[in-house]
Design a protein around this motif. Structure first.
Motif, PDB file in Angstrom:
ATOM      1  N   PRO A 152      19.946  64.100 -24.315  1.00 36.81           N
ATOM      2  CA  PRO A 152      18.892  62.672 -24.679  1.00 36.81           C
ATOM      3  C   PRO A 152      18.387  62.183 -23.337  1.00 36.81           C
ATOM      4  O   PRO A 152      19.349  62.002 -22.995  1.00 36.81           O
ATOM      5  N   VAL A 153      17.771  61.546 -23.422  1.00 38.54           N
ATOM      6  CA  VAL A 153      16.989  60.724 -22.183  1.00 38.54           C
ATOM      7  C   VAL A 153      16.746  59.385 -23.024  1.00 38.54           C
ATOM      8  O   VAL A 153      16.299  59.826 -23.680  1.00 38.54           O
ATOM      9  N   LEU A 154      16.862  58.129 -22.568  1.00 34.83           N
ATOM     10  CA  LEU A 154      16.355  56.826 -22.547  1.00 34.83           C
ATOM     11  C   LEU A 154      15.755  56.548 -21.596  1.00 34.83           C
ATOM     12  O   LEU A 154      15.525  56.552 -20.678  1.00 34.83           O
ATOM     13  N   ALA A 155      14.414  56.644 -22.033  1.00 36.85           N
ATOM     14  CA  ALA A 155      13.081  56.126 -21.445  1.00 36.85           C
ATOM     15  C   ALA A 155      12.493  54.713 -21.717  1.00 36.85           C
ATOM     16  O   ALA A 155      11.744  54.930 -22.458  1.00 36.85           O
ATOM     17  N   ARG A 156      12.043  55.038 -20.591  1.00 35.05           N
ATOM     18  CA  ARG A 156      10.915  53.639 -21.082  1.00 35.05           C
ATOM     19  C   ARG A 156       8.875  54.202 -20.868  1.00 35.05           C
ATOM     20  O   ARG A 156       9.067  54.606 -21.008  1.00 35.05           O
ATOM     21  N   VAL A 157       8.497  53.171 -22.287  1.00 42.62           N
ATOM     22  CA  VAL A 157       8.053  53.423 -23.299  1.00 42.62           C
ATOM     23  C   VAL A 157       7.174  53.001 -22.278  1.00 42.62           C
ATOM     24  O   VAL A 157       5.822  53.724 -22.345  1.00 42.62           O
ATOM     25  N   ALA A 158       6.522  52.865 -21.558  1.00 44.10           N
ATOM     26  CA  ALA A 158       5.643  51.924 -20.460  1.00 44.10           C
ATOM     27  C   ALA A 158       5.283  53.272 -20.257  1.00 44.10           C
ATOM     28  O   ALA A 158       4.067  53.370 -19.554  1.00 44.10           O
ATOM     29  N   ALA A 159       6.058  54.211 -19.314  1.00 41.61           N
ATOM     30  CA  ALA A 159       5.862  55.500 -18.494  1.00 41.61           C
ATOM     31  C   ALA A 159       5.609  56.465 -18.821  1.00 41.61           C
ATOM     32  O   ALA A 159       4.820  57.262 -18.821  1.00 41.61           O
ATOM     33  N   LEU A 160       5.196  56.207 -21.141  1.00 38.44           N
ATOM     34  CA  LEU A 160       4.837  57.739 -21.664  1.00 38.44           C
ATOM     35  C   LEU A 160       3.638  56.674 -21.874  1.00 38.44           C
ATOM     36  O   LEU A 160       2.813  58.521 -22.093  1.00 38.44           O
ATOM     37  N   SER A 161       3.710  55.841 -22.171  1.00 42.92           N
ATOM     38  CA  SER A 161       2.158  55.181 -22.438  1.00 42.92           C
ATOM     39  C   SER A 161       1.097  55.558 -21.078  1.00 42.92           C
ATOM     40  O   SER A 161       0.354  55.483 -21.279  1.00 42.92           O
TER      41      SER A 161
ATOM     42  N   THR B 268      13.114  55.607 -11.583  1.00 44.40           N
ATOM     43  CA  THR B 268      12.945  54.412 -12.921  1.00 44.40           C
ATOM     44  C   THR B 268      13.030  54.947 -14.419  1.00 44.40           C
ATOM     45  O   THR B 268      13.110  53.162 -14.644  1.00 44.40           O
ATOM     46  N   ASP B 269      12.594  55.181 -14.040  1.00 44.37           N
ATOM     47  CA  ASP B 269      11.827  55.332 -15.672  1.00 44.37           C
ATOM     48  C   ASP B 269      12.554  55.852 -17.076  1.00 44.37           C
ATOM     49  O   ASP B 269      12.523  55.892 -17.896  1.00 44.37           O
TER      50      ASP B 269
ATOM     51  N   ALA C 144      20.880  59.690 -15.687  1.00 42.66           N
ATOM     52  CA  ALA C 144      20.564  60.717 -14.747  1.00 42.66           C
ATOM     53  C   ALA C 144      19.863  60.143 -13.156  1.00 42.66           C
ATOM     54  O   ALA C 144      19.034  58.936 -12.955  1.00 42.66           O
ATOM     55  N   ASP C 145      20.099  61.165 -12.392  1.00 38.22           N
ATOM     56  CA  ASP C 145      19.523  61.031 -11.402  1.00 38.22           C
ATOM     57  C   ASP C 145      18.270  61.455 -10.441  1.00 38.22           C
ATOM     58  O   ASP C 145      17.853  62.695 -11.511  1.00 38.22           O
ATOM     59  N   GLY C 146      17.377  61.255 -10.401  1.00 38.81           N
ATOM     60  CA  GLY C 146      16.522  62.102  -9.228  1.00 38.81           C
ATOM     61  C   GLY C 146      15.235  61.437 -10.847  1.00 38.81           C
ATOM     62  O   GLY C 146      15.311  61.247 -11.111  1.00 38.81           O
TER      63      GLY C 146
END
Length: 128
Positions: free
Chosen positions: A116-125, A69-70, A74-76
């Motif tokens: 390339p990956v679009l990632a949730r900033v909250a997951a990195l924080s 979900t973050d 892509a899957d998984g």
């Protein structure tokens, strides 16, 4: 231009924009001013969107892990060795998502494909 000329991301963004406009139109009370449609109207308009550049605690060389979900497209779950953080593309996601470029790391620890990956900033924080 028709729908076949657009990428999946462009189609998604247009659908999101239509949904936001519909939600604003359904809201009672004063409406925000309409945005101009053409380049001539845009030049004369005083309305400007201020992009938000996300602040992320990762740098090239860091390895991050994402739950399904973050990240998008892509899957998984995903492990990624960051090669580049793209604030120039990320500023249009209201500071909630960031574009990263990196090398996918497989379950065996071996380097995989560059992506390339679009990632949730909250997951990195929170430490990925």
């Amino acid at each position: 231009m028709n729908v076949f000329d657009l990428s999946p991301a462009q189609i998604r963004n247009r659908l999101i924009l239509r949904a936001r406009r519909a939600a604003l139109a359904a809201r009672p009370g004063p409406q925000p001013p309409a945005r101009p449609h053409g380049p001539a109207e845009a030049a004369s308009a005083a309305v400007a969107r201020v992009p938000v550049v996300p602040r992320v605690p990762v740098a090239p060389g860091d390895v991050v892990q994402f739950a399904e979900t973050d990240h998008r497209y892509a899957d998984g779950p995903l492990r990624l060795r960051v090669v580049r953080v793209r604030p120039d593309l990320s500023e249009w996601y209201d500071g909630e998502w960031v574009w990263l470029e990196g090398v996918e790391i497989g379950p065996d620890g071996q380097d995989g494909a560059f992506r390339p990956v679009l990632a949730r900033v909250a997951a990195l924080s929170s430490g990925g």
